[in-house]
Design an enzyme around this catalytic site. Structure first.
Site, PDB file in Angstrom:
ATOM      1  N   HIS A  37       0.831  -1.205   0.000  1.00  0.00           N
ATOM      2  CA  HIS A  37       0.000   0.000   0.000  1.00  0.00           C
ATOM      3  C   HIS A  37       0.863   1.251   0.000  1.00  0.00           C
ATOM      4  CE1 HIS A  37      -3.349  -2.578   1.107  1.00  0.00           C
ATOM      5  NE2 HIS A  37      -2.682  -3.000   2.165  1.00  0.00           N
ATOM      6  N   LYS A  51      -6.203   6.543  14.724  1.00  0.00           N
ATOM      7  CA  LYS A  51      -6.704   7.828  15.227  1.00  0.00           C
ATOM      8  C   LYS A  51      -8.172   8.012  14.854  1.00  0.00           C
ATOM      9  CE  LYS A  51      -2.726   8.081  16.693  1.00  0.00           C
ATOM     10  NZ  LYS A  51      -2.534   6.664  16.346  1.00  0.00           N
ATOM     11  N   ASP A 311      11.932   2.981  10.187  1.00  0.00           N
ATOM     12  CA  ASP A 311      11.893   1.886  11.156  1.00  0.00           C
ATOM     13  C   ASP A 311      12.942   0.819  10.884  1.00  0.00           C
ATOM     14  OD1 ASP A 311       9.793   3.195  12.294  1.00  0.00           O
ATOM     15  OD2 ASP A 311       8.276   1.672  11.851  1.00  0.00           O
ATOM     16  N   ALA A 319       6.751   7.620  12.602  1.00  0.00           N
ATOM     17  CA  ALA A 319       6.573   8.066  11.220  1.00  0.00           C
ATOM     18  C   ALA A 319       7.283   9.384  10.959  1.00  0.00           C
ATOM     19  CB  ALA A 319       5.074   8.204  10.918  1.00  0.00           C
ATOM     20  N   HIS A 445      -4.369  33.713  25.874  1.00  0.00           N
ATOM     21  CA  HIS A 445      -5.320  33.328  26.925  1.00  0.00           C
ATOM     22  C   HIS A 445      -6.749  33.440  26.371  1.00  0.00           C
ATOM     23  CE1 HIS A 445      -7.175  33.075  30.911  1.00  0.00           C
ATOM     24  NE2 HIS A 445      -7.929  34.110  30.548  1.00  0.00           N
TER      25      HIS A 445
END
Length: 466
Positions: A37, A51, A311, A319, A445
């Site tokens: 993929h 996620k 990796d 990633a 703020h």
């Protein structure tokens, strides 16, 4: 006749496709080889679809607690697992298609299949139908990523014992689950399935969960997960599995005493193994260290013209590390000036659990072990107006400074949206800012980011709101 390129990238994950695009931008004739993929594990079976699942769980949580915000939800709320998974897969497919579009836009040639190095810059690409395409390039980047580690006796079977892949596409919600391993993958799945109504138990072989995080953050996370109803066993090792028709019994060694837990499903999240098999490394001088390809910080291996990133080249297995490594590697190949190796202490780590966890740099313990005299600042979410208004008052921002120079050594956070906040400290750390610059920065703020300011102030005894 082999087609010639300036650069061939093997693997189209976050490291590979980014490296290919950057190379094309720099005028290189570039090809990327991908056997499965576009977007790799991250886009298709990792970072992104998880996620999406967690977002569904988060919305379910808010609906469940909507009355606390003055909103009544009438009738029974049901969780449609099939629809949740379908949405997650749709998000992954959309992004994978996006990568395909980006590669096409940048005129990167995509070669479908598995690559094998033949030496002297030659690569054979074997498609799924067995057809072999020969290609050659002066520069070859290996970006083949990694896969889930399998421990003896705990082998995934796709039904009772899952890897992340099966965990991401359940056809039904199990009633009970054991998650082995409490790194980011393990705790994210634990939180997702708990939010889906599953009875979840976490098992960790060391003495605390999220072991790479600061001990204070780990303890906070353990307390938060326990409050949600997740059971936690630390200093525990699964030594045996008894697989039944539709359940599995785990034998867990806890401090020398073996306990048994029977659950519907088990998720094994015990680390990763680099994908180096079948690459033809035996035809090169490429060296491995504990299964990962050794490089020099610019991606260069011991074989001239062969590079490794992401990796497959070792920790941290992230990633964003892979993508940045790819850019460094390509820009060095292109001869660009001022290309620097990556300072891995400036790479942030994020865990999208409930609550979120994020960090960069040294933990308090590691800073002390490295010989630093330190100042530590802490600021709790309960002292922040925006956190209270959001209904997210549980969390902590912790900063660690060099007492002598004011250098930010590390930042550690747990609570709502800290995976977004951590980048502020990452920029500061990369820019080698001291406490003075943080103190003199005006934070808007009301925002959660104000806690970042207060934590710095707290390290020097100047916190205002707590």
């Amino acid at each position: 006749m082999a087609e010639n390129f300036d650069l061939i990238v093997i693997g189209a994950g976050p490291g590979g496709y980014v490296a290919a695009i950057r190379a094309a931008q720099l005028g290189m004739k570039t090809a990327v080889v991908e056997r499965e993929h576009l977007g790799g594990i991250c886009l298709n079976w990792g970072c992104i679809p998880t996620k999406a699942l967690l977002r569904s769980a988060e919305i379910a949580h808010y609906i469940e607690h909507s009355q606390a915000y003055g909103i009544k939800v009438e009738g029974k709320v049901t969780l449609d697992v099939e629809a949740i998974v379908k949405r997650s897969r749709g998000v992954a497919n959309q992004l994978s298609a996006g990568v395909k579009g980006l590669l096409k836009k940048n005129k990167v040639t995509v070669l479908d299949g598995s690559a094998k190095l033949l030496g002297q810059g030659k690569v054979a690409v074997t498609a799924k139908d067995g057809k072999v395409t020969d290609a050659a390039a002066k520069h070859i980047i290996i970006a083949t990523g990694a896969r889930a580690r399998v421990l003896p006796g705990l082998e995934p079977d796709g039904k009772l014992v899952w890897t992340y892949k099966e965990a991401m596409v359940p056809t039904a919600t199990p009633k009970s689950m054991l998650v082995i391993g409490t790194g980011a993958i393990g705790v994210e799945f634990a939180c997702f399935y708990k939010a889906m109504g599953v009875d979840v138990t976490l098992v960790e072989v060391v003495d605390r969960i999220l072991p790479v995080e600061d001990e204070e953050i780990s303890a906070f996370a353990a307390k938060a997960f326990t409050k949600q109803g997740i059971k936690i066993k630390t200093g525990a090792k699964v030594v045996k599995l008894d697989r039944h028709a539709d359940s599995v019994t785990a034998h867990i060694d806890v401090a020398g005493k073996v306990e048994t837990v029977t659950v519907d499903r088990i998720i094994s999240a015990v680390g990763i193994v680099a994908n180096t098999e079948g690459l033809g490394l035996e035809n090169t001088k490429v060296k491995l260290d504990r299964g990962h390809i050794v490089n020099d910080g610019y991606g260069r291996t011991d074989e001239p013209g062969v590079y490794a990133i992401g990796d497959v080249a070792g920790a941290p297995w992230l990633a964003h590390k892979a993508s940045h490594e790819g850019i460094i590697c390509v820009e060095k190949i292109a001869g660009l000036p001022h290309v620097h190796t990556m300072d891995k202490s400036n790479i942030p780590g994020c865990t999208y659990s409930f609550p979120q966890v994020a960090s960069v740099g040294l933990t308090e313990a590691k800073a002390k072990a490295a010989g630093y005299e330190i100042k530590v600042g802490r600021f709790p979410f309960i002292g922040n107006g925006k956190a209270i208004a959001l209904g997210e008052p549980e969390g902590l921002v912790k900063t660690v400074f060099d007492a002598k120079t004011g250098e930010l050594l590390g930042a550690h956070m747990i609570g709502a949206e800290v995976t977004e906040l951590i980048q502020g400290y990452t920029i500061g750390k990369t820019a080698e800012l001291t406490e003075a610059e943080f103190m003199h920065t005006v934070f808007p703020h009301p925002t959660l980011s104000e806690m970042m300011h207060e934590s710095v102030l707290a390290a020097y005894g100047r916190a205002i709101h707590y």
